[in-house]
Motif scaffolding. Structure first.
Motif, PDB file in Angstrom:
ATOM      1  N   MET A   1       0.850  -1.180   0.000  1.00  0.00           N
ATOM      2  CA  MET A   1       0.000   0.000   0.000  1.00  0.00           C
ATOM      3  C   MET A   1       0.894   1.241   0.000  1.00  0.00           C
ATOM      4  N   THR A   2       0.672   2.143  -0.953  1.00  0.00           N
ATOM      5  CA  THR A   2       1.421   3.386  -0.982  1.00  0.00           C
ATOM      6  C   THR A   2       0.741   4.403  -0.078  1.00  0.00           C
ATOM      7  N   LYS A   3       1.375   5.552   0.112  1.00  0.00           N
ATOM      8  CA  LYS A   3       0.818   6.580   0.995  1.00  0.00           C
ATOM      9  C   LYS A   3      -0.493   7.146   0.471  1.00  0.00           C
ATOM     10  N   ARG A   4      -0.740   7.033  -0.821  1.00  0.00           N
ATOM     11  CA  ARG A   4      -1.972   7.582  -1.384  1.00  0.00           C
ATOM     12  C   ARG A   4      -3.065   6.531  -1.534  1.00  0.00           C
ATOM     13  N   GLU A   5      -2.744   5.274  -1.330  1.00  0.00           N
ATOM     14  CA  GLU A   5      -3.741   4.215  -1.462  1.00  0.00           C
ATOM     15  C   GLU A   5      -4.551   4.074  -0.181  1.00  0.00           C
ATOM     16  N   ALA A   6      -5.786   3.717  -0.338  1.00  0.00           N
ATOM     17  CA  ALA A   6      -6.637   3.396   0.802  1.00  0.00           C
ATOM     18  C   ALA A   6      -7.232   2.016   0.557  1.00  0.00           C
ATOM     19  N   VAL A   7      -7.394   1.263   1.619  1.00  0.00           N
ATOM     20  CA  VAL A   7      -8.001  -0.059   1.540  1.00  0.00           C
ATOM     21  C   VAL A   7      -9.350   0.018   2.248  1.00  0.00           C
ATOM     22  N   PHE A   8     -10.403  -0.316   1.530  1.00  0.00           N
ATOM     23  CA  PHE A   8     -11.755  -0.281   2.068  1.00  0.00           C
ATOM     24  C   PHE A   8     -12.294  -1.702   2.186  1.00  0.00           C
ATOM     25  N   SER A   9     -13.005  -1.969   3.274  1.00  0.00           N
ATOM     26  CA  SER A   9     -13.727  -3.231   3.382  1.00  0.00           C
ATOM     27  C   SER A   9     -15.067  -2.936   4.048  1.00  0.00           C
ATOM     28  N   LYS A  10     -16.061  -3.723   3.690  1.00  0.00           N
ATOM     29  CA  LYS A  10     -17.390  -3.521   4.269  1.00  0.00           C
ATOM     30  C   LYS A  10     -17.940  -4.842   4.756  1.00  0.00           C
ATOM     31  N   ASP A  11     -18.691  -4.756   5.835  1.00  0.00           N
ATOM     32  CA  ASP A  11     -19.370  -5.913   6.399  1.00  0.00           C
ATOM     33  C   ASP A  11     -20.850  -5.552   6.443  1.00  0.00           C
ATOM     34  N   LEU A  12     -21.595  -6.036   5.462  1.00  0.00           N
ATOM     35  CA  LEU A  12     -23.009  -5.676   5.353  1.00  0.00           C
ATOM     36  C   LEU A  12     -23.850  -6.221   6.504  1.00  0.00           C
ATOM     37  N   LYS A  13     -23.433  -7.343   7.075  1.00  0.00           N
ATOM     38  CA  LYS A  13     -24.206  -7.924   8.173  1.00  0.00           C
ATOM     39  C   LYS A  13     -24.173  -7.048   9.419  1.00  0.00           C
ATOM     40  N   THR A  14     -23.042  -6.381   9.649  1.00  0.00           N
ATOM     41  CA  THR A  14     -22.918  -5.542  10.843  1.00  0.00           C
ATOM     42  C   THR A  14     -22.926  -4.045  10.513  1.00  0.00           C
ATOM     43  N   ASN A  15     -23.108  -3.719   9.223  1.00  0.00           N
ATOM     44  CA  ASN A  15     -23.108  -2.317   8.782  1.00  0.00           C
ATOM     45  C   ASN A  15     -21.833  -1.583   9.176  1.00  0.00           C
ATOM     46  N   LYS A  16     -20.689  -2.235   8.958  1.00  0.00           N
ATOM     47  CA  LYS A  16     -19.401  -1.637   9.299  1.00  0.00           C
ATOM     48  C   LYS A  16     -18.584  -1.391   8.036  1.00  0.00           C
ATOM     49  N   LEU A  17     -17.965  -0.229   8.005  1.00  0.00           N
ATOM     50  CA  LEU A  17     -17.048   0.144   6.942  1.00  0.00           C
ATOM     51  C   LEU A  17     -15.689   0.363   7.581  1.00  0.00           C
ATOM     52  N   THR A  18     -14.663  -0.268   7.035  1.00  0.00           N
ATOM     53  CA  THR A  18     -13.311  -0.108   7.544  1.00  0.00           C
ATOM     54  C   THR A  18     -12.457   0.520   6.452  1.00  0.00           C
ATOM     55  N   VAL A  19     -11.741   1.583   6.821  1.00  0.00           N
ATOM     56  CA  VAL A  19     -10.842   2.265   5.899  1.00  0.00           C
ATOM     57  C   VAL A  19      -9.449   2.234   6.505  1.00  0.00           C
ATOM     58  N   ILE A  20      -8.482   1.751   5.726  1.00  0.00           N
ATOM     59  CA  ILE A  20      -7.088   1.720   6.173  1.00  0.00           C
ATOM     60  C   ILE A  20      -6.269   2.547   5.203  1.00  0.00           C
ATOM     61  N   ARG A  21      -5.543   3.515   5.742  1.00  0.00           N
ATOM     62  CA  ARG A  21      -4.717   4.374   4.907  1.00  0.00           C
ATOM     63  C   ARG A  21      -3.545   4.901   5.717  1.00  0.00           C
ATOM     64  N   SER A  22      -2.402   5.040   5.078  1.00  0.00           N
ATOM     65  CA  SER A  22      -1.220   5.608   5.724  1.00  0.00           C
ATOM     66  C   SER A  22      -1.067   7.069   5.320  1.00  0.00           C
ATOM     67  N   PHE A  23      -0.630   7.897   6.251  1.00  0.00           N
ATOM     68  CA  PHE A  23      -0.415   9.313   6.006  1.00  0.00           C
ATOM     69  C   PHE A  23       0.981   9.694   6.455  1.00  0.00           C
ATOM     70  N   ASP A  24       1.621  10.546   5.704  1.00  0.00           N
ATOM     71  CA  ASP A  24       2.918  11.081   6.090  1.00  0.00           C
ATOM     72  C   ASP A  24       2.684  12.372   6.864  1.00  0.00           C
ATOM     73  N   ALA A  25       2.147  12.217   8.069  1.00  0.00           N
ATOM     74  CA  ALA A  25       1.798  13.357   8.910  1.00  0.00           C
ATOM     75  C   ALA A  25       1.804  12.897  10.361  1.00  0.00           C
ATOM     76  N   PRO A  26       1.942  13.843  11.286  1.00  0.00           N
ATOM     77  CA  PRO A  26       1.886  13.464  12.707  1.00  0.00           C
ATOM     78  C   PRO A  26       0.523  12.855  13.045  1.00  0.00           C
ATOM     79  N   LEU A  27       0.536  11.836  13.875  1.00  0.00           N
ATOM     80  CA  LEU A  27      -0.681  11.135  14.272  1.00  0.00           C
ATOM     81  C   LEU A  27      -1.748  12.094  14.801  1.00  0.00           C
ATOM     82  N   GLU A  28      -1.371  13.074  15.584  1.00  0.00           N
ATOM     83  CA  GLU A  28      -2.334  14.007  16.166  1.00  0.00           C
ATOM     84  C   GLU A  28      -3.090  14.780  15.077  1.00  0.00           C
TER      85      GLU A  28
END
Length: 73
Positions: A1-28
């Motif tokens: 995964m590059t810094k501009r890529e995002a990984v999305f996954s969805k769970d329709l049974k629980t109505n959950k959306l998960t987004v994973i992405r890296s940023f070159d920035a302070p966590l705060e």
């Protein structure tokens, strides 16, 4: 995964959306960008739309109520 890529996954049974992405920035700053509606509204919607947050409950089980407003309102 590059810094501009995002990984999305969805769970329709629980109505959950998960987004994973890296940023070159302070966590705060990344945390603020996702959890403060004043900042989130500035970047969430694709241009030329804008986001408007009505309510945001950033706790487990909470909800974010927003809309995307088009260029003609």
């Amino acid at each position: 995964m590059t810094k501009r890529e995002a990984v999305f996954s969805k769970d329709l049974k629980t109505n959950k959306l998960t987004v994973i992405r890296s940023f070159d920035a302070p966590l705060e700053l990344v945390w603020q960008a996702w959890t403060e509606s004043e900042i989130l509204d500035q970047w969430w919607a694709p241009k030329p739309y804008r986001a408007e947050t009505k309510t945001m409950d950033f706790s487990e089980g909470g909800r974010w109520l927003y809309c995307m407003v088009g260029p003609t309102g």
